[in-house]
Design an enzyme around this catalytic site. Structure first.
Site, PDB file in Angstrom:
ATOM      1  N   PRO A  22      33.153  37.015  40.103  1.00  0.00           N
ATOM      2  CA  PRO A  22      33.772  38.256  39.614  1.00  0.00           C
ATOM      3  C   PRO A  22      33.189  39.495  40.288  1.00  0.00           C
ATOM      4  CG  PRO A  22      33.007  36.880  37.786  1.00  0.00           C
ATOM      5  CD  PRO A  22      32.512  36.240  39.032  1.00  0.00           C
TER       6      PRO A  22
ATOM      7  N   ASP B 281      58.059  37.570  50.312  1.00  0.00           N
ATOM      8  CA  ASP B 281      57.154  37.581  49.159  1.00  0.00           C
ATOM      9  C   ASP B 281      56.914  38.995  48.664  1.00  0.00           C
ATOM     10  OD1 ASP B 281      56.613  34.928  49.126  1.00  0.00           O
ATOM     11  OD2 ASP B 281      54.746  35.066  50.244  1.00  0.00           O
TER      12      ASP B 281
HETATM   13 CL1  6GU Z   1      36.111  34.190  41.960  1.00  0.00          CL
HETATM   14  N1  6GU Z   1      34.881  33.367  39.755  1.00  0.00           N
HETATM   15  C1  6GU Z   1      34.667  33.416  38.445  1.00  0.00           C
HETATM   16  N2  6GU Z   1      33.761  32.599  37.899  1.00  0.00           N
HETATM   17  N3  6GU Z   1      35.299  34.239  37.626  1.00  0.00           N
HETATM   18  C2  6GU Z   1      36.195  35.045  38.199  1.00  0.00           C
HETATM   19  C3  6GU Z   1      36.483  35.045  39.550  1.00  0.00           C
HETATM   20  C4  6GU Z   1      35.791  34.187  40.320  1.00  0.00           C
HETATM   21  N4  6GU Z   1      37.412  35.961  39.810  1.00  0.00           N
HETATM   22  C5  6GU Z   1      37.710  36.497  38.657  1.00  0.00           C
HETATM   23  N5  6GU Z   1      36.980  35.959  37.681  1.00  0.00           N
END
Ligand code: 6GU
Length: 259
Positions: free
Chosen positions: A90, A171
């Site tokens: 995240p 798209d």
């Molecule tokens: Cl890439 N990983 C995780 N664990 N949570 C996320 C994410 C990634 N992208 C948004 N939330």
């Protein structure tokens, strides 16, 4: 040319099921996607093959231990020194259609390190400098689904994966506008009919209708996209008409309410 992906994970089954389904499966069959999983537990040194541990300093959740990750990555780098390491988190840059397009042209092997729980030991970042990507502002339980989302978005842009190469070209996020409405048979269903222009065989009129409906949908649902979309003078004219229609509709709605 095929997209080559390795996913380092504690949950290889979760990934294999997706890779064995639908378009991703067909891309692999056609040799356009090569994907494999590496089980992080196989690189844990202790008798019980434990790959995670409690965080120093206390607190909830678990952290992926550095040693199994270092071993797994060292092994992969020996085999292929030129690999591209991606850490889904995240905290990463937002993964967009632009990033998917760039990934679909990648010639290096891409290694997705799927963190879990609270994440990976920070020393992995210091040692390997992974590219960090987030798929949106929310938190997932792990990087597996995020990695699969990124791979899916990239793979469908590889020529030959979709049946019709045109479908990727219009798209939503390639044209900058949302898609137009789609209909298939029957022409009438439960009293609801397909817009007659789509049955007319007039391809120019159909193209004009679709453009107008794309603009209508984008104006209604994602007006923020209009600022970045490539718009012709005709498009701007249509947008003005649509905005005027909305104003008229709002006014007549208000006058109905006040009576
Ligand atoms: Cl890439 N990983 C995780 N664990 N949570 C996320 C994410 C990634 N992208 C948004 N939330």
């Amino acid at each position: 040319m095929s997209l080559r992906c390795t996913l380092i994970t504690l949950f290889p089954d979760m990934i294999r099921d997706v890779l064995n389904t639908s378009m991703l499966y067909r891309a692999r069959e056609k040799g356009l996607l090569e994907a494999q999983t590496v089980n992080l537990r196989d690189f844990a040194e202790d008798r019980h093959h434990v790959a995670d541990d409690h965080p120093y300093g206390g607190g909830a959740g678990m952290v992926l231990k550095p040693e199994p990750i270092f071993h797994a990555l060292s092994r992969l780098k020996e085999a292929d020194p030129d690999l591209r390491l991606i850490l889904p988190t995240p905290q990463g840059r937002t993964f967009t259609q632009h990033a998917a397009e760039e990934m679909s042209r990648e010639t290096r092997r891409m290694v997705f390190l799927c963190g879990h729980y609270e994440g990976v030991d920070e020393r992995v970042r210091a040692a390997f400098h992974p590219e960090e990507y987030s798929i949106g502002d929310y938190v997932l339980t792990g990087g597996e689904l995020a990695s699969l989302v990124m791979i899916d978005a990239a793979v469908r842009l590889i020529p030959g994966v979709l049946g019709d190469p045109e479908s990727a070209r219009h798209d939503s996020f390639s044209t900058g506008l949302l898609d137009w409405p789609h209909y298939t048979r029957p022409a009438e269903f439960q009293g609801l009919s397909v817009p007659p222009v789509l049955l007319s065989g007039n391809h120019e009129a159909i193209a004009r209708w679709r453009r107008r409906e794309s603009l209508r949908s984008t104006l209604a649902k994602r007006p923020d996209l209009l600022g970045k979309a490539v718009l012709s003078e005709g498009d701007r004219q249509i947008l003005e008409e649509l905005a005027a229609e909305n104003t008229i509709r709002r006014k007549s709605h208000e006058s109905v309410e006040s009576h």
